[in-house]
Design a protein around this motif. Structure first.
Motif, PDB file in Angstrom:
ATOM      1  N   TYR A 197      26.404  38.809  33.602  1.00 33.72           N
ATOM      2  CA  TYR A 197      27.181  37.817  34.354  1.00 33.72           C
ATOM      3  C   TYR A 197      26.436  36.481  34.406  1.00 33.72           C
ATOM      4  CZ  TYR A 197      30.587  41.266  36.078  1.00 33.72           C
ATOM      5  OH  TYR A 197      31.590  42.193  36.174  1.00 33.72           O
ATOM      6  N   GLN A 284      29.546  36.205  38.318  1.00 30.84           N
ATOM      7  CA  GLN A 284      30.820  36.917  38.214  1.00 30.84           C
ATOM      8  C   GLN A 284      31.997  35.941  38.218  1.00 30.84           C
ATOM      9  OE1 GLN A 284      31.454  39.831  41.326  1.00 30.84           O
ATOM     10  NE2 GLN A 284      32.631  41.161  39.959  1.00 30.84           N
ATOM     11  N   ILE A 288      34.869  35.160  35.112  1.00 37.41           N
ATOM     12  CA  ILE A 288      36.317  35.239  35.290  1.00 37.41           C
ATOM     13  C   ILE A 288      37.001  33.930  34.914  1.00 37.41           C
ATOM     14  CG2 ILE A 288      38.130  35.485  37.039  1.00 37.41           C
ATOM     15  CD1 ILE A 288      36.142  37.411  38.517  1.00 37.41           C
ATOM     16  N   SER A 337      34.116  41.751  34.783  1.00 39.26           N
ATOM     17  CA  SER A 337      35.263  41.347  35.598  1.00 39.26           C
ATOM     18  C   SER A 337      36.063  40.271  34.871  1.00 39.26           C
ATOM     19  CB  SER A 337      34.800  40.811  36.945  1.00 39.26           C
ATOM     20  OG  SER A 337      34.113  41.812  37.673  1.00 39.26           O
ATOM     21  N   CYS A 342      39.834  41.141  40.903  1.00 39.85           N
ATOM     22  CA  CYS A 342      38.663  42.040  40.908  1.00 39.85           C
ATOM     23  C   CYS A 342      37.701  41.698  42.038  1.00 39.85           C
ATOM     24  CB  CYS A 342      37.910  41.942  39.580  1.00 39.85           C
ATOM     25  SG  CYS A 342      38.769  42.591  38.158  1.00 39.85           S
ATOM     26  N   ILE A 343      37.694  40.442  42.486  1.00 38.49           N
ATOM     27  CA  ILE A 343      36.776  40.032  43.547  1.00 38.49           C
ATOM     28  C   ILE A 343      37.519  39.735  44.844  1.00 38.49           C
ATOM     29  CG2 ILE A 343      34.930  39.245  42.029  1.00 38.49           C
ATOM     30  CD1 ILE A 343      35.973  36.416  42.277  1.00 38.49           C
TER      31      ILE A 343
END
Length: 384
Positions: A197, A284, A288, A337, A342-343
């Motif tokens: 990430y 992360q 994305i 991710s 997802c978060i």
């Protein structure tokens, strides 16, 4: 390939890379004449045998150690630490960890030198392209950074600190680390997914640097070397974990130089807002948002990214027609991710994120003008 050992001085910064170089910390403190360092880290590192070993090399030194650095740093935390150490009179700051630790060290150095509160020294952006950086010339405490991720924050004169649901941004060339010790051994117990990430964050520094309005031949050249290291680490299945890790660390370091030279654009503007509002990991978020922000800019910056695309396809043995396509493919292959869902970010969250992004300084150097929050909202909906 044998892990290279690198030792150079650039812009007043001494950089060492190689297994075991963290053990040179005592000598680097001595070279700066430091006898009262403040050491910043997060709890994971404080609990690590690696810190216990490193701590032994600092026996008999006067230390103040703080182990609770928050993710994205924190205005409240930095100002509290500044008050606590006022009587200690530190003469250096050691940042042991990732980007949040490095940014906290820079913020502490700024605040101790300039006084007041952090908000007094913030960089201000006025749309569409005006950035005001306050002149702050008081001598800053030197920072020694021992980075453990690919954030590249140890090299940059910029930093961000979270205040409520905003990330305050700062710039001062006096807060870039005076010494950097990049020791792959310090990162050996960090989950490989987390390292990947942060590598995506490093790649974002490079891509944005290559199409930023502040780009140059020098930043482009460094970006391409960084991209090659990242591409090897993320796609070469024959590489050991150790080989992947050192490539990501070195690639991250180079990407920090690119960031310092060329600045970041729309992609990081969006990521700063999401990180501040939702307190999720910077790497992360970068992963994305990156393919969608790239796709937005590729319509005007495809030629600028062409050398990067050539490197990515050559290293990975692929034939993607765009950098955004390559990134999407790697995210899927590595099971990283790929959506804001997802978060925990929902459709209701997107309009406020888009509106706040319009106040971010990264828009000033983006190659494609961003004039409406709806343009940002479109990117967010693609990433949802």
């Amino acid at each position: 390939m044998i892990i290279p050992s690198i030792d150079y001085h650039l812009f007043g910064t001494h950089v060492k890379f190689g297994p075991g170089c963290a053990q040179d910390l005592r000598g680097e403190l001595a070279a700066l004449g430091s006898i009262r360092p403040v050491v910043l880290m997060q709890q994971r590192m404080a609990d690590s045998p690696k810190w216990a070993t490193l701590r032994q090399t600092l026996e008999e030194m006067q230390l103040r150690v703080f182990t609770q650095v928050p993710n994205h740093s924190s205005v409240t935390w930095v100002e509290q630490v500044a008050c606590e150490i006022a009587g200690f009179q530190p003469d250096s700051i050691v940042a042991l960890g990732g980007g949040s630790v490095s940014d906290s060290a820079k913020a502490l150095s700024m605040l101790l030198a300039e006084g007041g509160v952090l908000a007094d020294h913030v960089t201000r952006f006025t749309p569409p392209s005006s950035v005001e950086i306050p002149v702050r010339t008081q001598a800053k405490l030197p920072i020694i950074a021992l980075p453990t991720t690919a954030s590249g924050a140890e090299l940059t004169p910029s930093f961000g600190v979270r205040q409520d649901d905003h990330k305050l941004l700062f710039w001062s060339r006096q807060v870039a680390s005076r010494t950097v010790l990049i020791d792959p051994d310090l990162s050996s117990d960090i989950p490989l997914a987390l390292m990947r990430y942060t590598a995506m964050n490093g790649l974002a520094h490079c891509f944005e640097g290559m199409y930023s309005r502040n780009r140059s031949l020098i930043s482009d050249a460094i970006a391409l070397q960084s991209i090659e290291l990242f591409a090897q680490a993320l796609t070469d299945e024959a590489l050991s974990q150790q080989a992947q890790r050192w490539r990501m660390l070195l690639g991250g370091h180079l990407s920090g130089i690119v960031l310092s030279m060329a600045r970041t654009c729309l992609h990081h503007a969006i990521c700063h807002v999401i990180g501040a509002r939702h307190n999720v990991g910077h790497g992360q978020i970068n992963t994305i948002i990156l393919p969608h922000a790239l796709r937005f800019n590729e319509s005007v910056a495809g030629a600028s990214l062409a050398p990067a695309l050539a490197v990515l396809n050559r290293i990975a043995g692929t034939s993607h027609s765009t950098v955004s396509g390559w990134i999407s493919h790697v995210i899927e292959q590595l099971d990283l991710s790929a959506s804001l869902a997802c978060i925990g970010i929902t459709a209701v969250d997107l309009p406020p994120i888009a509106a706040q992004t319009m106040t971010e300084r990264g828009l000033a150097v983006n190659p494609r003008p961003v004039t409406q929050a709806d343009e940002v909202l479109s990117i967010l909906r693609q990433a949802a």
